[in-house]
Design an enzyme around this catalytic site. Structure first.
Site, PDB file in Angstrom:
ATOM      1  N   HIS A   1     -11.059  27.208 -12.947  1.00  0.00           N
ATOM      2  CA  HIS A   1     -11.865  27.326 -11.741  1.00  0.00           C
ATOM      3  C   HIS A   1     -12.246  28.760 -11.431  1.00  0.00           C
ATOM      4  O   HIS A   1     -12.920  29.008 -10.431  1.00  0.00           O
ATOM      5  CB  HIS A   1     -11.086  26.743 -10.564  1.00  0.00           C
ATOM      6  CG  HIS A   1      -9.781  27.454 -10.295  1.00  0.00           C
ATOM      7  ND1 HIS A   1      -8.742  27.431 -11.191  1.00  0.00           N
ATOM      8  CD2 HIS A   1      -9.370  28.199  -9.250  1.00  0.00           C
ATOM      9  CE1 HIS A   1      -7.733  28.136 -10.695  1.00  0.00           C
ATOM     10  NE2 HIS A   1      -8.086  28.616  -9.534  1.00  0.00           N
ATOM     11  N   CYS A   2     -11.837  29.725 -12.263  1.00  0.00           N
ATOM     12  CA  CYS A   2     -12.090  31.139 -11.934  1.00  0.00           C
ATOM     13  C   CYS A   2     -12.923  31.859 -12.988  1.00  0.00           C
ATOM     14  O   CYS A   2     -14.034  32.308 -12.710  1.00  0.00           O
ATOM     15  CB  CYS A   2     -10.758  31.883 -11.743  1.00  0.00           C
ATOM     16  SG  CYS A   2      -9.876  31.442 -10.229  1.00  0.00           S
ATOM     17  N   ILE A   3     -12.382  32.007 -14.192  1.00  0.00           N
ATOM     18  CA  ILE A   3     -12.990  32.904 -15.170  1.00  0.00           C
ATOM     19  C   ILE A   3     -14.416  32.514 -15.561  1.00  0.00           C
ATOM     20  O   ILE A   3     -15.281  33.380 -15.686  1.00  0.00           O
ATOM     21  CB  ILE A   3     -12.081  33.043 -16.411  1.00  0.00           C
ATOM     22  CG1 ILE A   3     -10.746  33.651 -15.989  1.00  0.00           C
ATOM     23  CG2 ILE A   3     -12.733  33.914 -17.467  1.00  0.00           C
ATOM     24  CD1 ILE A   3      -9.754  33.804 -17.118  1.00  0.00           C
TER      25      ILE A   3
END
Length: 453
Positions: A287-289
């Site tokens: 969900h971030c990178i």
């Protein structure tokens, strides 16, 4: 809930309101609403509960609310025993009823921030949650956003929506931003032991937010503004995305030269200074990178500034699934004179990283898409993730990893290196193993059917 907390008296001063909230924080007599019972909201809620802080969980999913209240394990790493204990002690409950928001002294927003189809920030979840909160906002509350987002979101988006209630920030209520730093599957750092960055729109709000997080976080890191806090979170993940892009590119370069990138990394990381190891893979996920760098790219366009490093790293990382499929095609052809079309291919791992059940933005999804287009017969094995977690790929058959099941496959692609998988057993019974994670590092020399990509 005390009557004086629920009143909306205009005559109360900012100091009286802030002092009252600080008193509740210091006495642990506060109630905290956590909006979003997912991979960020649940660890936060349980961490507060362990410090005897009363919480109310909010989620738009009635099923998730029901599972929460029944203490069912709706997330893989959910500490069910801890949740049961909070229920027994009357410290938590969950609801999809927004009326309950009024009973929270502090509301923490832990909602998703995905991308649109055009790779622009999707602010729908933040907007919807903020609009709901605004309808029930009362004097004396603090609203904290933890969702990863672009610099300026708290000030330019969240604050105006909350002030549409008729109340004023830093006078009637308080706003802060504290980016989540969850790392699912990390056994070393948990919510309570990971330093917490905190930014706010005023000195009073910062003081209140810091006092709040000090109740259950070992180290708080106050910064001078919400934009600094928002930018710090993006920098953390952009740093990772760019370095993963670099090592993914180096992998393709070294492979042409017949050099094992994993051996290169092991050698390079012996240097005690000036080097930090990053590891290649079949793409990036989570969900971030894959998402956070594009938030900054989108925001920088407003200022007509290019983010060339970010764009290049994104292009490289997004190209890796095609690299994997091309490598598989070459290996099948070289070894068996077979094409992907009609071959039985086993996907090992749907999660975006090992030992978790989170398949968001997993590179496995793109590899499955490419192999489907090339008419491969696909099956999968993942001890944590079910195929229905990957949108549009419910047709995948699950393999049980028995000798008989494995022998029906022409090749297996290791997409996720879960610890519990017996790699030697896999290599013994599948004619071709394509390893994108160096999962077979301890058995690689024993088998001639393993190809590292």
């Amino acid at each position: 809930m005390p009557k004086d907390i629920l009143e909306k008296p205009s005559h109360r001063s900012q100091t009286q309101i802030s002092d009252k909230l600080m008193q509740h924080i210091q006495n642990k007599s506060l109630t905290v609403g956590v909006v979003g019972l997912g991979y960020v909201g649940m660890p936060l809620l349980l961490t507060m509960g362990r410090q005897n802080i009363k919480t109310i969980g909010f989620d738009v999913s009635d099923q998730k609310v029901a599972d929460f209240n029944a203490a069912k394990p709706f997330l893989k790493d959910l500490d069910v025993d801890a949740l049961k204990m909070l229920h027994e002690n009357g410290l938590t409950s969950a609801s999809s009823d927004p009326n309950m928001l009024e009973y929270a002294d502090i509301i923490v927003m832990c909602v998703p921030t995905p991308l649109t189809r055009n790779l622009d920030p999707n602010m729908t979840y933040i907007k919807d949650a903020a609009e709901t909160i605004a309808r029930y906002l009362r004097p004396g509350q603090m609203i904290i956003l933890e969702s990863t987002t672009f610099p300026g979101t708290t000030e330019e988006l969240l604050k105006p929506i909350l002030e549409s209630s008729g109340l004023q920030s830093d006078k009637d209520f308080f706003i802060a931003y504290s980016p989540e730093r969850e790392d699912p599957g990390n056994k070393t750092f948990q919510t309570s032991t990971t330093p917490k960055i905190i930014g706010a729109d005023s000195a009073i709000a910062l003081k209140l937010a810091t006092a709040f997080y000090d109740l259950f976080i070992a180290q708080t890191v106050p910064v001078t503004s919400t934009k600094i806090a928002e930018s710090a979170k993006l920098m953390e993940n952009i740093f990772r995305a760019v370095n993963i892009g670099l090592v993914n590119e180096l992998k393709t370069v070294f492979a042409v030269m017949g050099i094992d990138i994993w051996d290169v990394i092991e050698a390079a990381k012996t240097k005690p200074f000036g080097f930090m190891p990053f590891y290649p893979g079949p793409g990036i996920g989570g969900h971030c990178i894959p998402i956070d760098p594009l938030y900054l790219t989108w925001k920088s366009n407003e200022h007509k500034v290019e983010t060339r490093f970010i764009r290049l790293a994104t292009e490289i990382n997004q190209s890796m699934p095609r690299y994997v499929v091309s490598g598989l095609a070459e290996a099948l052809n070289d070894r068996f004179a077979k094409s992907i079309n009609g071959s039985n291919i086993l996907i090992i791992g749907l999660a975006y990283k090992k030992n978790i059940d989170d398949a968001r933005e997993s590179p496995s999804e793109e590899v499955i898409k490419l192999l489907t287009q090339r008419k491969a017969n696909l099956s999968y094995y993942d001890p944590y993730v079910r195929a229905e977690h990957l949108q549009d790929y419910q047709h995948l058959k699950k393999c049980d990893m028995s000798q008989e099941a494995l022998q029906h496959h022409d090749a297996a692609i290791i997409m996720t290196d879960h610890d519990q998988i017996d790699w030697k057993h896999l290599a013994q019974h599948v004619p071709l193993i394509v390893d994108t994670r160096n999962a077979t590092k301890h058995i690689y020399k024993e088998f001639d059917n393993i190809v590292k990509l």
